[in-house]
Each structure stands twice: as C-alpha cells, then as structure tokens.
Write a protein that holds these residues in place. Structure first.
Motif, PDB file in Angstrom:
ATOM      1  N   ARG A  20       0.804  -1.347   0.114  1.00  0.00           N
ATOM      2  CA  ARG A  20      -0.106   0.155  -0.181  1.00  0.00           C
ATOM      3  C   ARG A  20       0.874   1.229  -0.027  1.00  0.00           C
ATOM      4  O   ARG A  20       0.609   2.269  -0.557  1.00  0.00           O
ATOM      5  N   VAL A  21       1.832   1.099   0.693  1.00  0.00           N
ATOM      6  CA  VAL A  21       2.955   2.294   0.832  1.00  0.00           C
ATOM      7  C   VAL A  21       3.411   2.768  -0.933  1.00  0.00           C
ATOM      8  O   VAL A  21       3.461   3.644  -1.211  1.00  0.00           O
ATOM      9  N   LEU A  22       4.004   1.543  -1.016  1.00  0.00           N
ATOM     10  CA  LEU A  22       4.777   1.369  -2.400  1.00  0.00           C
ATOM     11  C   LEU A  22       3.544   2.054  -3.753  1.00  0.00           C
ATOM     12  O   LEU A  22       3.622   2.916  -4.246  1.00  0.00           O
ATOM     13  N   SER A  23       2.478   1.530  -3.420  1.00  0.00           N
ATOM     14  CA  SER A  23       1.270   1.943  -4.463  1.00  0.00           C
ATOM     15  C   SER A  23       0.935   3.320  -4.291  1.00  0.00           C
ATOM     16  O   SER A  23       0.771   4.077  -5.262  1.00  0.00           O
ATOM     17  N   SER A  25       3.026   5.703  -3.287  1.00  0.00           N
ATOM     18  CA  SER A  25       3.986   6.239  -3.908  1.00  0.00           C
ATOM     19  C   SER A  25       3.851   6.649  -5.320  1.00  0.00           C
ATOM     20  O   SER A  25       4.217   7.741  -5.647  1.00  0.00           O
ATOM     21  N   LEU A  26       3.811   5.344  -5.756  1.00  0.00           N
ATOM     22  CA  LEU A  26       3.766   5.268  -7.443  1.00  0.00           C
ATOM     23  C   LEU A  26       2.336   6.287  -7.746  1.00  0.00           C
ATOM     24  O   LEU A  26       2.577   6.964  -8.843  1.00  0.00           O
ATOM     25  N   SER A  27       1.444   6.416  -6.913  1.00  0.00           N
ATOM     26  CA  SER A  27       0.184   7.056  -7.453  1.00  0.00           C
ATOM     27  C   SER A  27       0.226   8.434  -7.241  1.00  0.00           C
ATOM     28  O   SER A  27      -0.087   9.481  -7.788  1.00  0.00           O
ATOM     29  N   ARG A  28       1.345   9.076  -6.285  1.00  0.00           N
ATOM     30  CA  ARG A  28       1.687  10.485  -6.168  1.00  0.00           C
ATOM     31  C   ARG A  28       2.438  10.980  -7.408  1.00  0.00           C
ATOM     32  O   ARG A  28       2.365  11.854  -7.916  1.00  0.00           O
ATOM     33  N   ARG A  29       3.216   9.895  -7.891  1.00  0.00           N
ATOM     34  CA  ARG A  29       4.435  10.054  -9.114  1.00  0.00           C
ATOM     35  C   ARG A  29       3.465  10.076 -10.298  1.00  0.00           C
ATOM     36  O   ARG A  29       3.748  10.904 -11.323  1.00  0.00           O
ATOM     37  N   PHE A  30       2.674   9.233 -10.526  1.00  0.00           N
ATOM     38  CA  PHE A  30       1.663   8.881 -11.632  1.00  0.00           C
ATOM     39  C   PHE A  30       0.293   8.766 -11.199  1.00  0.00           C
ATOM     40  O   PHE A  30      -0.332   7.852 -11.052  1.00  0.00           O
ATOM     41  N   THR A  40      -7.079   1.581 -16.474  1.00  0.00           N
ATOM     42  CA  THR A  40      -7.039   0.790 -15.399  1.00  0.00           C
ATOM     43  C   THR A  40      -5.682   1.090 -14.962  1.00  0.00           C
ATOM     44  O   THR A  40      -4.583   0.460 -15.245  1.00  0.00           O
ATOM     45  N   VAL A  41      -5.617   1.970 -14.078  1.00  0.00           N
ATOM     46  CA  VAL A  41      -4.302   2.390 -13.356  1.00  0.00           C
ATOM     47  C   VAL A  41      -4.174   2.270 -11.869  1.00  0.00           C
ATOM     48  O   VAL A  41      -5.237   2.251 -11.215  1.00  0.00           O
ATOM     49  N   GLY A  42      -3.237   2.249 -11.239  1.00  0.00           N
ATOM     50  CA  GLY A  42      -3.068   1.932  -9.672  1.00  0.00           C
ATOM     51  C   GLY A  42      -2.847   0.837  -9.234  1.00  0.00           C
ATOM     52  O   GLY A  42      -2.587  -0.313  -9.953  1.00  0.00           O
ATOM     53  N   LEU A  43      -3.344   0.406  -7.969  1.00  0.00           N
ATOM     54  CA  LEU A  43      -3.330  -0.840  -7.614  1.00  0.00           C
ATOM     55  C   LEU A  43      -4.475  -1.678  -7.947  1.00  0.00           C
ATOM     56  O   LEU A  43      -5.598  -1.710  -7.546  1.00  0.00           O
ATOM     57  N   ALA A 114       0.989  -8.368  -5.153  1.00  0.00           N
ATOM     58  CA  ALA A 114       0.258  -7.057  -5.437  1.00  0.00           C
ATOM     59  C   ALA A 114       0.838  -7.032  -6.844  1.00  0.00           C
ATOM     60  O   ALA A 114       1.741  -6.824  -7.153  1.00  0.00           O
ATOM     61  N   VAL A 115      -0.082  -6.072  -7.408  1.00  0.00           N
ATOM     62  CA  VAL A 115       0.025  -5.369  -8.946  1.00  0.00           C
ATOM     63  C   VAL A 115      -0.267  -4.067  -9.184  1.00  0.00           C
ATOM     64  O   VAL A 115      -1.368  -3.675  -8.441  1.00  0.00           O
ATOM     65  N   HIS A 116       0.550  -3.119  -9.516  1.00  0.00           N
ATOM     66  CA  HIS A 116       0.095  -1.749  -9.728  1.00  0.00           C
ATOM     67  C   HIS A 116       0.412  -1.511 -11.222  1.00  0.00           C
ATOM     68  O   HIS A 116       1.612  -1.463 -11.571  1.00  0.00           O
ATOM     69  N   SER A 117      -0.470  -0.987 -12.138  1.00  0.00           N
ATOM     70  CA  SER A 117      -0.360  -0.389 -13.171  1.00  0.00           C
ATOM     71  C   SER A 117      -0.006   0.820 -13.415  1.00  0.00           C
ATOM     72  O   SER A 117      -0.909   1.599 -12.799  1.00  0.00           O
ATOM     73  N   VAL A 118       0.926   1.451 -14.188  1.00  0.00           N
ATOM     74  CA  VAL A 118       1.069   2.838 -14.327  1.00  0.00           C
ATOM     75  C   VAL A 118       0.461   3.542 -15.864  1.00  0.00           C
ATOM     76  O   VAL A 118       0.046   4.476 -15.756  1.00  0.00           O
ATOM     77  N   HIS A 119       0.334   2.577 -16.811  1.00  0.00           N
ATOM     78  CA  HIS A 119       0.149   3.082 -17.926  1.00  0.00           C
ATOM     79  C   HIS A 119      -0.162   4.253 -18.462  1.00  0.00           C
ATOM     80  O   HIS A 119       0.887   5.068 -18.602  1.00  0.00           O
TER      81      HIS A 119
END
Length: 198
Positions: A20-23, A25-30, A40-43, A114-119
């Motif tokens: 959840r922390v990593l996701s 962080s990715l969501s703040r960046r993208f 479909t992006v995010g966790l 867990a999977v997070h997509s940035v697309h």
C-alpha cells in the motif's frame, strides 16, 4: 503528524502494508487523475501478504504482466509487480483458469503478489515516459501535445523544441542507444530522407 506509510487509528500509529505504501508512492508520481478515461491504473490486484518490518521485499518491473512474467515473479518470491500495461485490462464477471486473464489474477492471489499499473498515467505525467524520452534526445523545451485540463505540465504526448538544429539521424541514434535497440522504424514523407528533417 504521521510519517509516510503510517496512519492514525484510535490515537495509535498503524503501519500501512508495504504494497500500500509503494502503491501510494507510485500514485503520487503517476496520479490516476491524469490517466486516460477508462484506463485501469493504480493498485489493480491487492494482497493479504505483508512484508515484516525490517525485512526486504522484491519488486518486479515489467511492460506486460504475462503468465511467463508471473511465473518469474512467483519463482523469485516477489511481493509486488509494477506493470506498464493494465492488469487486469478489462472488467470481468468470473475468474477462471480457462482464460489467460483468470490464470494471471488467480496466480497473483495464490502467490500473494500485489500489482500496480502505471499505463497512461505514466505517459501523461510531467516526469513520465514521454517526457523522459523527449528530454533524453536533445536540449530544448518539452511540453505536452495535449495539455491536461487540471494538472500543470501533464498531458498526452510530448513536443520537443530543440535549442539547436539536430539531424534526425542523430536523434535516432540517441534513441536507439537510450532504449538499447539496434533498429527503429522511422516514418518519412513520400520521397523524404532523414537529412531533410534536420
């Protein structure tokens, strides 16, 4: 105030799970807000597994989460996969091992990955893949082709206005070196030559 990865619950600090922390962080960046509508992006696949405090975690990066990539992630005991392409890429009403999508989602659940997509969020971000490619080719001003209506410096595609004339052959060689490829397809106008685009 809480630190990143923490939240307040009933007056006590509660540590958030690693994925959840990593996701976040990715969501703040993208941010999901700059992704294309319906993307479909995010966790996209959650997990019940957490990383013990002080332990290391393995994160696998990929372009497409295929069955082969999932097998590699499971063999390596990865905790998290960051994929460019969405997974799952479309809504589903049933999960079955009879199709690839079902096997991948069920496989992630089985191996607690867990999977997070940035697309398209990564495409549109000011420091995303399109901006990175443009800034890597030559010095100049980089701006979105289509600006995002609400987020400054975000948007689809990138235009690079070079500070000085740069032959397209030089740009192509830089791009090949950057991407680690031997060949690139370059569309030219009928009868055009690379030198004509310098």
């Amino acid at each position: 105030l809480t630190q990143p990865g923490q939240e307040m619950r009933a007056g006590n600090v509660h540590l958030q799970p690693f994925h959840r922390v990593l996701s976040a962080s990715l969501s703040r960046r993208f941010p999901e807000a700059i992704a294309e509508a319906g993307d479909t992006v995010g966790l996209t696949i959650d997990t019940l597994r957490d990383v013990e405090r002080g332990a290391s975690a393995l994160v696998l990066l990929c372009v497409d989460l295929t069955e082969q990539v999932l097998s590699e992630a499971a063999s390596a005991r990865a905790h998290f996969v960051v994929t460019y392409s969405p997974m799952p890429h479309s809504p589903f009403t049933t999960l079955s091992t009879d199709d690839v999508l079902g096997r991948i989602v069920l496989g992630c659940a089985k191996h607690q990955i867990a999977v997070h997509s940035v697309h398209s969020a990564c495409d549109a971000a000011s420091g995303g893949v399109n901006a990175w490619l443009a800034r890597s080719l030559a010095r100049g001003v980089v701006r979105p082709i289509v600006k995002h209506p609400k987020v400054a410096d975000a948007g689809q595609g990138r235009v690079l206005e070079c500070d000085e004339a740069t032959p397209i052959s030089t740009v192509v060689e830089r791009l090949k070196a950057l991407l680690g490829v031997r060949f690139l397809r370059l569309p030219l106008a009928a009868g055009g030559a690379p030198e004509a685009l310098a």
